[in-house]
Design a protein around this motif. Structure first.
Motif, PDB file in Angstrom:
ATOM      1  N   THR A  93      -0.919 170.727  50.902  1.00 45.58           N
ATOM      2  CA  THR A  93      -0.159 169.718  50.162  1.00 45.58           C
ATOM      3  C   THR A  93       0.730 168.858  51.041  1.00 45.58           C
ATOM      4  O   THR A  93       0.777 167.626  50.888  1.00 45.58           O
ATOM      5  CB  THR A  93       0.696 170.403  49.079  1.00 45.58           C
ATOM      6  OG1 THR A  93      -0.145 171.251  48.291  1.00 45.58           O
ATOM      7  CG2 THR A  93       1.369 169.373  48.189  1.00 45.58           C
ATOM      8  N   SER A  94       1.445 169.456  51.980  1.00 49.07           N
ATOM      9  CA  SER A  94       2.379 168.658  52.780  1.00 49.07           C
ATOM     10  C   SER A  94       1.666 167.729  53.745  1.00 49.07           C
ATOM     11  O   SER A  94       2.270 166.770  54.234  1.00 49.07           O
ATOM     12  CB  SER A  94       3.361 169.560  53.539  1.00 49.07           C
ATOM     13  OG  SER A  94       2.714 170.234  54.603  1.00 49.07           O
ATOM     14  N   GLY A  95       0.389 167.978  54.021  1.00 46.87           N
ATOM     15  CA  GLY A  95      -0.371 167.014  54.801  1.00 46.87           C
ATOM     16  C   GLY A  95      -0.478 165.700  54.075  1.00 46.87           C
ATOM     17  O   GLY A  95      -0.328 164.615  54.662  1.00 46.87           O
ATOM     18  N   VAL A  96      -0.728 165.784  52.759  1.00 49.82           N
ATOM     19  CA  VAL A  96      -0.819 164.588  51.922  1.00 49.82           C
ATOM     20  C   VAL A  96       0.564 163.990  51.683  1.00 49.82           C
ATOM     21  O   VAL A  96       0.815 162.810  51.959  1.00 49.82           O
ATOM     22  CB  VAL A  96      -1.492 164.920  50.578  1.00 49.82           C
ATOM     23  CG1 VAL A  96      -1.531 163.700  49.665  1.00 49.82           C
ATOM     24  CG2 VAL A  96      -2.899 165.475  50.802  1.00 49.82           C
ATOM     25  N   GLN A  97       1.467 164.800  51.158  1.00 50.61           N
ATOM     26  CA  GLN A  97       2.780 164.286  50.781  1.00 50.61           C
ATOM     27  C   GLN A  97       3.636 163.933  51.997  1.00 50.61           C
ATOM     28  O   GLN A  97       4.483 163.033  51.927  1.00 50.61           O
ATOM     29  CB  GLN A  97       3.492 165.304  49.885  1.00 50.61           C
ATOM     30  CG  GLN A  97       2.768 165.591  48.571  1.00 50.61           C
ATOM     31  CD  GLN A  97       2.637 164.371  47.677  1.00 50.61           C
ATOM     32  OE1 GLN A  97       3.380 163.397  47.816  1.00 50.61           O
ATOM     33  NE2 GLN A  97       1.696 164.414  46.730  1.00 50.61           N
ATOM     34  N   GLY A  98       3.424 164.628  53.108  1.00 51.55           N
ATOM     35  CA  GLY A  98       4.143 164.273  54.327  1.00 51.55           C
ATOM     36  C   GLY A  98       3.716 162.918  54.866  1.00 51.55           C
ATOM     37  O   GLY A  98       4.544 162.124  55.313  1.00 51.55           O
ATOM     38  N   ALA A  99       2.405 162.643  54.821  1.00 54.50           N
ATOM     39  CA  ALA A  99       1.913 161.330  55.254  1.00 54.50           C
ATOM     40  C   ALA A  99       2.485 160.227  54.377  1.00 54.50           C
ATOM     41  O   ALA A  99       2.897 159.159  54.867  1.00 54.50           O
ATOM     42  CB  ALA A  99       0.387 161.315  55.219  1.00 54.50           C
ATOM     43  N   LEU A 100       2.530 160.467  53.072  1.00 54.24           N
ATOM     44  CA  LEU A 100       3.082 159.482  52.146  1.00 54.24           C
ATOM     45  C   LEU A 100       4.585 159.309  52.352  1.00 54.24           C
ATOM     46  O   LEU A 100       5.105 158.184  52.278  1.00 54.24           O
ATOM     47  CB  LEU A 100       2.782 159.899  50.706  1.00 54.24           C
ATOM     48  CG  LEU A 100       1.315 159.786  50.286  1.00 54.24           C
ATOM     49  CD1 LEU A 100       1.078 160.521  48.976  1.00 54.24           C
ATOM     50  CD2 LEU A 100       0.898 158.327  50.163  1.00 54.24           C
ATOM     51  N   ARG A 101       5.272 160.390  52.619  1.00 51.21           N
ATOM     52  CA  ARG A 101       6.719 160.297  52.853  1.00 51.21           C
ATOM     53  C   ARG A 101       7.000 159.472  54.111  1.00 51.21           C
ATOM     54  O   ARG A 101       7.912 158.636  54.126  1.00 51.21           O
ATOM     55  CB  ARG A 101       7.330 161.700  52.980  1.00 51.21           C
ATOM     56  CG  ARG A 101       8.845 161.695  53.164  1.00 51.21           C
ATOM     57  CD  ARG A 101       9.393 163.087  53.407  1.00 51.21           C
ATOM     58  NE  ARG A 101      10.822 163.071  53.612  1.00 51.21           N
ATOM     59  CZ  ARG A 101      11.741 163.379  52.704  1.00 51.21           C
ATOM     60  NH1 ARG A 101      11.358 163.745  51.493  1.00 51.21           N
ATOM     61  NH2 ARG A 101      13.028 163.328  52.983  1.00 51.21           N
ATOM     62  N   PHE A 102       6.247 159.710  55.166  1.00 52.48           N
ATOM     63  CA  PHE A 102       6.424 158.911  56.379  1.00 52.48           C
ATOM     64  C   PHE A 102       6.178 157.434  56.083  1.00 52.48           C
ATOM     65  O   PHE A 102       6.947 156.567  56.509  1.00 52.48           O
ATOM     66  CB  PHE A 102       5.488 159.388  57.485  1.00 52.48           C
ATOM     67  CG  PHE A 102       5.539 158.515  58.708  1.00 52.48           C
ATOM     68  CD1 PHE A 102       6.529 158.681  59.654  1.00 52.48           C
ATOM     69  CD2 PHE A 102       4.603 157.502  58.893  1.00 52.48           C
ATOM     70  CE1 PHE A 102       6.596 157.852  60.778  1.00 52.48           C
ATOM     71  CE2 PHE A 102       4.656 156.670  60.002  1.00 52.48           C
ATOM     72  CZ  PHE A 102       5.650 156.846  60.938  1.00 52.48           C
ATOM     73  N   ALA A 103       5.094 157.156  55.361  1.00 53.69           N
ATOM     74  CA  ALA A 103       4.765 155.762  55.031  1.00 53.69           C
ATOM     75  C   ALA A 103       5.870 155.118  54.209  1.00 53.69           C
ATOM     76  O   ALA A 103       6.214 153.943  54.417  1.00 53.69           O
ATOM     77  CB  ALA A 103       3.439 155.704  54.277  1.00 53.69           C
ATOM     78  N   ARG A 104       6.449 155.872  53.303  1.00 53.85           N
ATOM     79  CA  ARG A 104       7.444 155.329  52.367  1.00 53.85           C
ATOM     80  C   ARG A 104       8.814 155.148  53.011  1.00 53.85           C
ATOM     81  O   ARG A 104       9.492 154.138  52.770  1.00 53.85           O
ATOM     82  CB  ARG A 104       7.550 156.270  51.157  1.00 53.85           C
ATOM     83  CG  ARG A 104       8.465 155.778  50.054  1.00 53.85           C
ATOM     84  CD  ARG A 104       8.389 156.684  48.842  1.00 53.85           C
ATOM     85  NE  ARG A 104       8.902 158.028  49.078  1.00 53.85           N
ATOM     86  CZ  ARG A 104       8.142 159.114  49.180  1.00 53.85           C
ATOM     87  NH1 ARG A 104       6.816 159.033  49.083  1.00 53.85           N
ATOM     88  NH2 ARG A 104       8.694 160.298  49.403  1.00 53.85           N
ATOM     89  N   LEU A 105       9.236 156.113  53.827  1.00 55.31           N
ATOM     90  CA  LEU A 105      10.630 156.148  54.271  1.00 55.31           C
ATOM     91  C   LEU A 105      10.839 155.805  55.731  1.00 55.31           C
ATOM     92  O   LEU A 105      11.956 155.406  56.106  1.00 55.31           O
ATOM     93  CB  LEU A 105      11.213 157.545  54.007  1.00 55.31           C
ATOM     94  CG  LEU A 105      11.240 158.026  52.546  1.00 55.31           C
ATOM     95  CD1 LEU A 105      11.831 159.419  52.477  1.00 55.31           C
ATOM     96  CD2 LEU A 105      12.033 157.054  51.685  1.00 55.31           C
ATOM     97  N   THR A 106       9.827 155.937  56.563  1.00 56.06           N
ATOM     98  CA  THR A 106      10.067 155.892  58.003  1.00 56.06           C
ATOM     99  C   THR A 106       9.180 154.927  58.756  1.00 56.06           C
ATOM    100  O   THR A 106       9.535 154.465  59.837  1.00 56.06           O
ATOM    101  CB  THR A 106       9.887 157.312  58.598  1.00 56.06           C
ATOM    102  OG1 THR A 106      10.554 158.270  57.771  1.00 56.06           O
ATOM    103  CG2 THR A 106      10.472 157.416  59.984  1.00 56.06           C
ATOM    104  N   ALA A 107       8.013 154.613  58.231  1.00 60.78           N
ATOM    105  CA  ALA A 107       7.053 153.798  58.971  1.00 60.78           C
ATOM    106  C   ALA A 107       7.637 152.455  59.397  1.00 60.78           C
ATOM    107  O   ALA A 107       7.336 151.955  60.495  1.00 60.78           O
ATOM    108  CB  ALA A 107       5.799 153.583  58.126  1.00 60.78           C
ATOM    109  N   ALA A 108       8.462 151.867  58.550  1.00 58.79           N
ATOM    110  CA  ALA A 108       9.035 150.552  58.875  1.00 58.79           C
ATOM    111  C   ALA A 108       9.822 150.577  60.173  1.00 58.79           C
ATOM    112  O   ALA A 108       9.914 149.558  60.877  1.00 58.79           O
ATOM    113  CB  ALA A 108       9.923 150.068  57.728  1.00 58.79           C
TER     114      ALA A 108
END
Length: 309
Positions: A93-108
């Motif tokens: 699960t955290s592979g999916v949700q961790g990737a999304l969290r990075f995209a949402r909060l940190t990628a910028a």
């Protein structure tokens, strides 16, 4: 140490045929929903300032699952490119949700330095059924080679060919769970008529590097960043994690390309496969997701600090 298997499908000593694989598939059931848990997050991210949406295929397993990539909008050929893959094993699960969290909060925070491609969920059917395999009883993370017959892997490989310059960095986000020992290794032993160790679930976070390109300092930077969020796996009495000798605290190496693993897919100069342990009762799902983000940030920050971009 090998263990006898008593998996309920198949006959000991005989590899599964189509009948056994159909029995296995019939025993799987939907336990959560990709279309409400994951897809809306991807679509929302694609409407923001950082990412655009690329659809690289679909899977038709009773219902149709779209396969999406998030690609930074302001792509520049002179910037190094980073690939982040999650959900190669859908049950992690955290592979999916961790990737999304990075995209949402940190990628910028990193888009000025790097081109980013994020594949949040390589295996959506596996996500829904909380499964390591796809419906054909194939493991996507052993199927990154031409002609594997595993659509999850083949479609991702085909998509990445549009990046002829490849990727400088690849983070493949995974988990090691208690179900690896209770379900997935026994199923593998039964399917392939082999004996394997079922008791190989370490407590804590570790990474798997490429034995052909280990990048010691890069792996250490990932581990040091993650230890601020969640405990690091300690080696057992034999100096090993999951039966593999450690190369430093929390790090082991595999021959990524030889084993057809996602971590060897791009031949990136810097690559790591993260392994979070979500089943410790003192560890929350949020902590697991944050550990995945910390791993990515730790690796990228190391490259910004120490490598000429």
């Amino acid at each position: 140490m090998s263990h006898e298997t008593s998996y309920p499908i198949g006959t000991k000593g005989i590899k599964w045929g189509d009948n056994e694989k159909q029995q296995w598939l019939a025993a799987q059931s939907k336990q959560r929903d990709f279309f409400s848990d994951v897809l809306p997050q991807i679509q929302t991210l694609a409407m923001g300032d950082v990412f655009e949406l690329e659809t690289y295929g679909e899977l038709n397993y009773l219902q149709t699952y779209p396969l999406h990539a998030l690609k930074t909008k302001h792509w520049q050929q002179d910037k190094p490119s980073v690939l982040i893959t999650g959900g190669v094993h859908g049950y992690e699960t955290s592979g999916v949700q961790g990737a999304l969290r990075f995209a949402r909060l940190t990628a910028a925070d990193y888009q000025a330095r790097f081109n980013l491609v994020i594949i949040p969920c390589v295996s959506p059917w596996g996500y829904e059924t909380i499964n390591r395999w796809n419906p054909k009883a194939l493991d996507p993370n052993r199927s990154f080679f031409e002609g594997s017959g595993c659509e999850e892997s083949e479609l991702l490989m085909a998509y990445l060919k549009q990046y002829p310059d490849g990727f400088w960095v690849h983070f493949d986000l995974h988990e090691t769970t208690d179900s690896d020992s209770s379900e997935f290794r026994p199923a593998l032993a039964a399917r392939d008529a082999i004996e394997i160790d079922h008791d190989m679930t370490p407590d804590g976070f570790y990474t798997v590097g490429d034995s052909e390109n280990p990048q010691f300092d890069f792996q250490k930077a990932v581990i040091d960043a993650v230890r601020q969020v969640t405990p690091i796996t300690q080696a057992d009495e034999a100096g090993e994690i999951i039966g593999c000798p450690i190369t430093q605290e929390g790090v082991i190496n595999y021959p990524m390309t030889k084993l057809s693993l996602c971590g060897g897919l791009t031949n990136a100069q810097y690559s790591t496969t993260t392994e979070v342990y979500p089943d410790n009762p003192d560890i929350t799902a949020d902590e697991c997701n944050r550990a995945q983000v910390a791993a990515v940030c730790g690796g990228l920050d190391y490259l910004i600090r120490g490598v000429t971009l």
